[in-house]
Design a protein around this motif. Structure first.
Motif, PDB file in Angstrom:
ATOM      1  N   ARG A 152     -50.544  28.738   6.343  1.00  0.00           N
ATOM      2  CA  ARG A 152     -50.648  27.658   7.343  1.00  0.00           C
ATOM      3  C   ARG A 152     -49.397  26.777   7.323  1.00  0.00           C
ATOM      4  O   ARG A 152     -48.772  26.541   8.362  1.00  0.00           O
ATOM      5  CB  ARG A 152     -51.885  26.794   7.071  1.00  0.00           C
ATOM      6  CG  ARG A 152     -52.187  25.754   8.152  1.00  0.00           C
ATOM      7  CD  ARG A 152     -53.263  24.772   7.701  1.00  0.00           C
ATOM      8  NE  ARG A 152     -52.766  23.893   6.651  1.00  0.00           N
ATOM      9  CZ  ARG A 152     -52.066  22.773   6.875  1.00  0.00           C
ATOM     10  NH1 ARG A 152     -51.817  22.370   8.094  1.00  0.00           N
ATOM     11  NH2 ARG A 152     -51.632  22.067   5.856  1.00  0.00           N
ATOM     12  N   LEU A 177     -50.929  23.714  13.113  1.00  0.00           N
ATOM     13  CA  LEU A 177     -52.216  24.190  12.581  1.00  0.00           C
ATOM     14  C   LEU A 177     -52.751  23.153  11.614  1.00  0.00           C
ATOM     15  O   LEU A 177     -52.052  22.700  10.706  1.00  0.00           O
ATOM     16  CB  LEU A 177     -52.028  25.544  11.881  1.00  0.00           C
ATOM     17  CG  LEU A 177     -51.425  26.647  12.753  1.00  0.00           C
ATOM     18  CD1 LEU A 177     -51.182  27.900  11.922  1.00  0.00           C
ATOM     19  CD2 LEU A 177     -52.310  26.938  13.953  1.00  0.00           C
ATOM     20  N   TYR A 194     -58.324  25.524   8.426  1.00  0.00           N
ATOM     21  CA  TYR A 194     -58.659  26.953   8.410  1.00  0.00           C
ATOM     22  C   TYR A 194     -60.126  27.089   8.024  1.00  0.00           C
ATOM     23  O   TYR A 194     -60.579  26.459   7.072  1.00  0.00           O
ATOM     24  CB  TYR A 194     -57.779  27.672   7.382  1.00  0.00           C
ATOM     25  CG  TYR A 194     -58.047  29.151   7.273  1.00  0.00           C
ATOM     26  CD1 TYR A 194     -57.652  30.016   8.282  1.00  0.00           C
ATOM     27  CD2 TYR A 194     -58.691  29.687   6.166  1.00  0.00           C
ATOM     28  CE1 TYR A 194     -57.906  31.385   8.205  1.00  0.00           C
ATOM     29  CE2 TYR A 194     -58.942  31.046   6.066  1.00  0.00           C
ATOM     30  CZ  TYR A 194     -58.539  31.886   7.096  1.00  0.00           C
ATOM     31  OH  TYR A 194     -58.780  33.229   7.015  1.00  0.00           O
ATOM     32  N   PHE A 208     -57.246  29.682  12.070  1.00  0.00           N
ATOM     33  CA  PHE A 208     -56.453  28.460  11.933  1.00  0.00           C
ATOM     34  C   PHE A 208     -56.657  27.663  13.215  1.00  0.00           C
ATOM     35  O   PHE A 208     -56.568  28.207  14.320  1.00  0.00           O
ATOM     36  CB  PHE A 208     -54.970  28.796  11.779  1.00  0.00           C
ATOM     37  CG  PHE A 208     -54.638  29.396  10.444  1.00  0.00           C
ATOM     38  CD1 PHE A 208     -54.551  28.608   9.315  1.00  0.00           C
ATOM     39  CD2 PHE A 208     -54.398  30.761  10.328  1.00  0.00           C
ATOM     40  CE1 PHE A 208     -54.237  29.163   8.072  1.00  0.00           C
ATOM     41  CE2 PHE A 208     -54.084  31.319   9.091  1.00  0.00           C
ATOM     42  CZ  PHE A 208     -53.998  30.514   7.961  1.00  0.00           C
TER      43      PHE A 208
END
Ligand code: OGA
Ligand code: MN
Length: 199
Positions: free
Chosen positions: A85, A96, A99, A192
């Motif tokens: 990420r 992002l 997650y 994500f």
């Protein structure tokens, strides 16, 4: 993990398949967690969220269990995804934010019809990941992932769900389908996300 390579392929083709990105020992522990007759609880998967949340077995027939960051195995998976990420945010400015991921088990005869991961209520999903946990997978076991071009008309790749294979793809523009599993099929599907968009 080669962030530049992952970022480059996501930009040029919309997806990348990685072979054994995680340590085999971690993959083996993840497989041990992905057992519906073990201590981890699995529930029928649902489509959409909130009021649209419904279970339609003809479209999707897997059972799922969300990963739990307080479990050391699940934590190790989240830690790897956190590196991905932050690396992809630096490389591609994707913003992002978090997650989420769940174990999924497809029983014999289960499949998931062609869909996009950006369904109503999931518009903040940007990148999808699937990590496969099927040891000694054979073509006759089925359960391949078929991915399509953004129109959904043309197959661009078929991915075998073999132990240690990971696919990462753009959630919105890569329609995909899971072919019928002829034997139990295990994976970890994740997304994500960016911060919730205004409705
Ligand atoms: C999903 C999905 C693909 C796979 O869970 O949304 O498309 O190969 N999974 O398991
Ligand atoms: Mn999907």
């Amino acid at each position: 993990m080669n962030i530049a390579n992952i970022a480059g392929q996501l930009t040029s083709t919309g997806y990348i398949v990685l072979d054994q990105p995680l340590l085999v020992s971690l993959s083996t522990q993840l497989l041990a967690r992905c057992q519906d007759d073990g201590p981890v609880r699995f529930q029928a998967a649902r489509i959409g969220r909130g009021q649209e949340n419904q279970q339609i077995n003809s479209i999707r027939s897997d059972v799922i269990s969300w990963l739990d960051d307080t479990d050391s195995t699940d934590h190790a998976y989240f830690a790897w995804m956190e590196l991905l990420r932050s690396g992809l945010n630096e490389a591609l400015f994707l913003g992002l934010f978090d997650y989420e991921c769940h174990y999924a088990i497809y029983g014999v005869g289960a499949s998931y019809a062609k869909h996009s991961d950006v369904l109503n209520g999931n518009r903040n999903r940007i990148l999808s990941t699937v990590y496969y946990l099927n040891e000694d997978w054979q073509a006759s076991d089925g359960g391949q992932l078929v991915i399509f071009d953004p129109t959904g008309d043309t197959v661009i790749a078929t991915v075998n769900p073999t132990f240690g294979t990971m696919i990462i793809f753009l959630s919105e523009s890569v329609p995909h389908e899971v072919l019928m599993a002829n034997t139990k099929r295990r994976s970890i599907a994740g997304w994500f996300r960016v911060r919730e968009l205004a409705h």
